[in-house]
Design an enzyme around this catalytic site. Structure first.
Site, short mmCIF file in Angstrom:
data_model
loop_
_atom_site.label_atom_id
_atom_site.label_comp_id
_atom_site.label_asym_id
_atom_site.label_seq_id
_atom_site.Cartn_x
_atom_site.Cartn_y
_atom_site.Cartn_z
N LYS A 92 72.67 79.60 -30.88
CA LYS A 92 72.89 80.89 -30.21
C LYS A 92 74.09 81.61 -30.82
CE LYS A 92 72.47 84.14 -27.15
NZ LYS A 92 72.51 83.92 -25.70
N CYS A 151 77.32 89.46 -25.66
CA CYS A 151 76.95 88.41 -26.63
C CYS A 151 77.57 88.64 -28.00
CB CYS A 151 75.42 88.34 -26.76
SG CYS A 151 74.59 87.63 -25.33
#
Length: 330
Positions: free
Chosen positions: A130, A184
């Site tokens: 990720k 993010c």
């Protein structure tokens, strides 16, 4: 994250620790614990250590492997704001168990609702996957943002340049913007930098490049405002990306806040996806207005987000204004 005395970004695992302490009292043999939050490498192992310390009567995979009473895994979320439920079901999922048995139990859970593929790896690789996805995007955005600054200096239209360069079959330059936002891309690369500060040179520089872009835009706005005795600056967009109402880590919001504190002039904000300014701006000199009002009153127009309403606007209304277009829509 948190900031160290040296100014570096450090991972803050206190929320994970708090969650561990909250669930530890109710754990039972055979339970599965999954960490989905985007976390630095090693966070899942640390979670298991906290759980083990709180529940010495149970065994955990760091000690007993497949035979552990409690199974622990990391499965990073992969969802796009505005499409969370759709992507929760349709996206592939990376499953990183602390043992094979942990991964198998996690796959069994996710396969009850995920239509995408469940891909098994270990916990550390799942964590890094990720972080890598978002760091890759951050580095590519940084290239585009740096290119836009170079083009300004060389008096080249960066939007035309990107279109021309992208005609090469193996080139796909992203569009530049006023910075990078969201929970993010603007955050995750720092986890890699914190883990390996001496090695993550490109990743660190990409973060610094993207974090500097809002200040470059503010300098452009300041120069434009200096042309008027009474500058009225309309900032189009506050969200961190187009057609959503999410303001987290938004460079557009940062720019407007910085302008509000600079006494540069009257500041108008246009954000069609929210009904009111965020609480921290309620007492500022920023006024939330419609696009029509902004175009009527402002002498400086700053395009910060490429919302559909802005792209659809009659561009002749911009003709007599000083335009700073960070999204290439005018």
């Amino acid at each position: 994250f948190i900031h160290s005395d040296s100014g570096e970004h450090k991972a803050d695992l206190s929320y994970i620790e708090s969650a561990a302490n909250a669930i530890a009292p109710v754990l039972e043999k055979g339970n599965l614990v999954i960490l989905e939050s985007t976390s630095p490498v090693g966070a899942t192992e640390q979670l298991a250590k906290w759980l083990s310390a709180a529940r010495p009567d149970l065994s955990f995979p760091q000690d007993q492997g497949d035979a552990a009473d409690i199974k622990v895994a990391h499965c990073p979320e992969r969802v796009l704001p505005g499409y969370v439920l759709q992507e929760l079901v349709s996206n592939d999922r990376v499953i990183g168990g602390m043992s094979k048995a942990c991964s198998a139990k996690a796959v069994e859970l996710y396969e009850t609702f995920v239509r995408g593929e469940c891909i098994v790896t270990n916990a550390r690789t799942a964590e890094m996957a990720k972080l890598t996805e978002n760091s890759f995007r951050d580095v590519n955005i940084a290239f585009a943002n740096e290119l836009s600054v170079i083009c300004d200096k060389l008096k080249i239209n960066v939007w035309e340049l990107v279109k021309l360069a992208n005609r090469h079959p193996r080139v796909n330059i992203l569009n530049p913007g006023p910075g990078v936002g969201g929970h993010c891309i603007a955050v995750d690369p720092w986890f890699i930098v914190d883990s390996c500060p001496d090695e993550a040179k490109i990743i660190r520089q990409a973060r610094l490049t993207n974090d500097a872009k809002p200040y470059y835009v503010i300098d452009q706005i300041t120069q434009a405002a200096d042309q008027f005795k009474k500058p009225v600056i309309a900032c189009l967009g506050l969200a961190f990306k187009a057609d959503i109402d999410d303001l987290r880590e938004s460079p557009a919001l940062q720019i407007v806040q910085e302008l509000a504190g600079s006494n540069i002039g009257e500041i108008l904000a246009v954000e069609p996806n929210i009904q009111a300014l965020p609480a921290k701006m309620q007492d500022s000199n920023v006024e939330l207005v419609t696009l029509d009002t902004a175009l009527e009153k402002a002498n400086v127009i700053v395009v910060l987000v490429d919302h559909k309403q802005f792209k659809a606007a009659d561009k002749s209304q911009f003709a007599k204004k000083v335009i700073i277009d960070t999204r290439g829509i005018v």
